[in-house]
Design a protein around this motif. Structure first.
Motif, PDB file in Angstrom:
ATOM      1  N   ARG A 108      53.680  52.920  80.395  1.00  0.00           N
ATOM      2  CA  ARG A 108      53.923  52.146  79.182  1.00  0.00           C
ATOM      3  C   ARG A 108      55.389  51.704  79.140  1.00  0.00           C
ATOM      4  O   ARG A 108      56.278  52.435  79.598  1.00  0.00           O
ATOM      5  CB  ARG A 108      53.603  53.020  77.971  1.00  0.00           C
ATOM      6  N   GLU A 426      56.029  43.693  73.902  1.00  0.00           N
ATOM      7  CA  GLU A 426      55.488  44.970  73.442  1.00  0.00           C
ATOM      8  C   GLU A 426      56.271  45.613  72.296  1.00  0.00           C
ATOM      9  O   GLU A 426      55.775  46.549  71.665  1.00  0.00           O
ATOM     10  CB  GLU A 426      55.430  45.967  74.604  1.00  0.00           C
ATOM     11  N   SER A 458      50.072  52.691  71.778  1.00  0.00           N
ATOM     12  CA  SER A 458      49.148  51.741  72.387  1.00  0.00           C
ATOM     13  C   SER A 458      47.717  52.094  72.020  1.00  0.00           C
ATOM     14  O   SER A 458      47.384  53.261  71.792  1.00  0.00           O
ATOM     15  CB  SER A 458      49.288  51.773  73.912  1.00  0.00           C
TER      16      SER A 458
END
Length: 588
Positions: A108, A426, A458
């Motif tokens: 991530r 993101e 997420s």
């Protein structure tokens, strides 16, 4: 800025705007197709594009294992499905080695070191270099390969290099994807998207059409550096320098130290039991693993049974949506980039699942506000549905479930000049407004507040299910917060209802995420679900029914544990290809 440059920029913008007016050629979604199904004992890859699945299957036939094939799939998707396949994003790779523990490679993205909890409180532009988190994809793939791969790294990356250099034949889904974004007003005119237009626009300034060829020479050069030098080229070498130049030019936040210090992490999977199966998911900062398992264990308490009359019934949708409502409230309250402590395990335990299920009224909808508890709700961000998922299994039963993303389609829409890859956006997955949660779905709870080096929460839910010691199911999906419920519905159908995987992937889906307090129904044919929507409304639910709504793209693999025959199913919603490795060579 020199006047000559300004005049050239304005002229270019006008020409591009005229080319991409979209008036002459409307952009239309490809029609519904059938799921694609293959069977094999030699290995299967199911992904968004034929090129990715085929290249990965070739790796399997050359003696590579499921992780080798997954690395190739991911790099090829960066070429062939640029809206979500990526080098500049991040994700989670679930790996089930035969006879060993299931693990998750957490790659991530992370927040740059310069941010604080309030850095984005007054920020509004979600398509800007400032939105980019530190990319994790290249490090994640390299980490998975270093630990579990068998073939040389370069061999796995070269197929993507060749496709970027020689060009990808555009099919109807890629044409739709490119045209949908190239025709957007801001993309057509904003100077910060000039490189996006140059890289992804048709050379003749028209819409992309089936049979055209998308050539990406800058991306080919970037991939070649990665093939030759490994992940260090991206985080410390020439690619890093180009990325940092883009940060300076576009006012982004990522620093050289942010790149140099990025690390992909190998973590134990989270797991839970359901009717004799073990479900494995990604740990935090993914919310998918714990939330899906919590949902499935609530279902076990409710004792849902299949019916032969309809794909879903109103009773089933009501109960499953009530499960979603409660699970998403727990997600909002407790999940972020946190260690898996005993306390966190308890909040998502079987006992907690049974406690939550006991509060469900089997006939009437619950108010989302009534279960908020200590979360203050303001009457009144959003996670984009544009991610991509693929599933792999090899001849030895090693399985990979991988989901990765740029966040929104084409991420920030900032292409790193000269490098040919997109930056993610993101940073939007953090909670931007500490303490502020509203009825529209903005969450402000503390676990997902922004901090330097932190990984944003997420919904990615790559999932592997085992029956005994053998892999039974590999699944996952794109779709923002809908990912969790797409995976949940696949699991309910295949594990609880014993519905064949092709049928489970093909049929319509639905979604509830606590707030907004709405059940959204996927209507492949509005008449199919209109009567269910009416019955749900009579029970107190708010229902949204739209013929244009498409939920996820669940490329999945099931395995008959008695015969070891694997069945790969490619979802139809965004294209997709299921391919098999016919003959596997022995590695010398």
């Amino acid at each position: 800025m020199k006047l000559r440059y300004v005049v050239q920029l304005i002229t270019c913008t006008i020409l591009i705007s005229n080319h991409w007016s979209g008036a002459a050629e409307p952009v239309t979604r490809p029609p519904r197709q059938s799921v694609e199904v293959v069977e094999s004992r030699s290995g299967i890859v199911v992904s968004e594009t034929d090129e990715a699945s085929a290249a990965a299957c070739k790796i399997l036939t050359q003696g590579g294992n499921a992780v080798d094939a997954a690395v190739t799939t991911a790099f090829v998707l960066a070429v062939t499905w640029p809206e979500a396949g990526n080098l500049g994003g991040g994700g989670f790779m679930m790996i089930a080695p035969p006879g060993d523990d299931v693990v998750c490679v957490d790659y991530r993205e992370t927040a740059p070191a310069s941010v604080s909890a309030n850095s984005f409180v007054n920020w509004t532009d979600r398509h800007h270099a400032r939105m980019a988190g530190v990319p994790g994809t290249v490090a994640g793939l390299a980490t998975a390969h270093e630990r579990y791969g068998t073939l040389p790294w370069k061999q796995l990356v070269i197929p993507a290099v060749q496709l970027a250099r020689d060009g990808v034949e555009v099919d109807e889904f890629l044409a739709w994807s490119l045209n949908s974004y190239l025709t957007r007003a801001r993309v057509r005119t904003d100077p910060q998207f000039a490189e996006f237009r140059r890289v992804y626009g048709h050379p003749d300034g028209r819409h992309w059409r089936v049979g055209d060829r998308l050539v990406q020479p800058d991306l080919a050069s970037t991939l070649e550096l990665i093939a030759e030098q490994g992940a260090s080229a991206f985080y410390e070498g020439a690619i890093a320098s180009r990325l940092l130049q883009e940060m300076k030019r576009s006012e982004g936040l990522i620093s050289r130290e942010d790149l140099k210090s990025y690390e992909a992490l190998i973590k134990p999977a989270v797991s839970g039991r359901f009717r004799g199966y073990t479900i494995y998911g990604a740990p935090p900062p993914s919310s998918g693993g714990l939330t899906v398992i919590l949902e499935m264990q609530m279902v076990e308490t409710l004792k849902l049974t299949p019916t032969s009359e309809e794909f879903w019934t109103a009773d089933q949708v009501h109960l499953l949506s009530e499960v979603m409502r409660r699970a998403f409230r727990e997600r909002a309250a407790h999940l972020g980039d946190l260690p898996m402590t005993r306390e966190l395990h308890n909040k998502f335990s079987r006992a907690r699942a049974h406690e939550l299920a006991s509060t469900i009224d089997r006939e009437t909808a619950t108010s989302s506000k009534s279960i908020a508890d200590k979360i203050a709700i303001t009457e009144g961000p959003y996670e984009s549905p544009q991610t991509t998922h693929f599933s792999v299994i090899d001849a030895n039963g090693m399985a990979v479930s991988n989901t990765y993303t740029l966040e929104e389609s084409y991420g920030s829409r900032i292409v790193v000049a000269g490098a040919g890859f997109l930056l993610n956006n993101e940073m939007g997955d953090f909670n931007w407004y500490p303490g502020y949660t509203n009825t529209e779905g903005t969450i402000g709870t503390e676990p997902n507040e922004m901090a330097p080096g932190k990984r944003m929460l997420s919904s990615q839910s790559p999932t592997i299910v085992k029956q005994g010691e053998k892999v039974r199911l590999v699944t996952g999906s794109p779709g923002g917060r809908t990912i969790i419920n797409t995976v949940y519905e696949i699991l309910v159908q295949t594990l609880a209802f014993e519905r064949p995987l092709p049928e489970a992937v093909d049929g319509w889906r639905f979604h509830h995420q606590w707030y907004p307090d709405v059940i959204r129904l996927e209507s492949l044919d509005e008449a199919d679900v209109k009567h269910i929507a009416e019955e749900l409304e009579s029970r107190g639910h708010n229902v949204r029914l739209s013929a244009d709504y498409r939920q996820g793209s669940a490329h999945s693999i099931s395995v008959d544990v008695e015969t070891d025959m694997a069945t790969g199913v490619a979802d139809w919603r965004r294209g997709g290809a299921a391919r098999r490795a016919e003959t596997v060579q022995t590695v010398p």
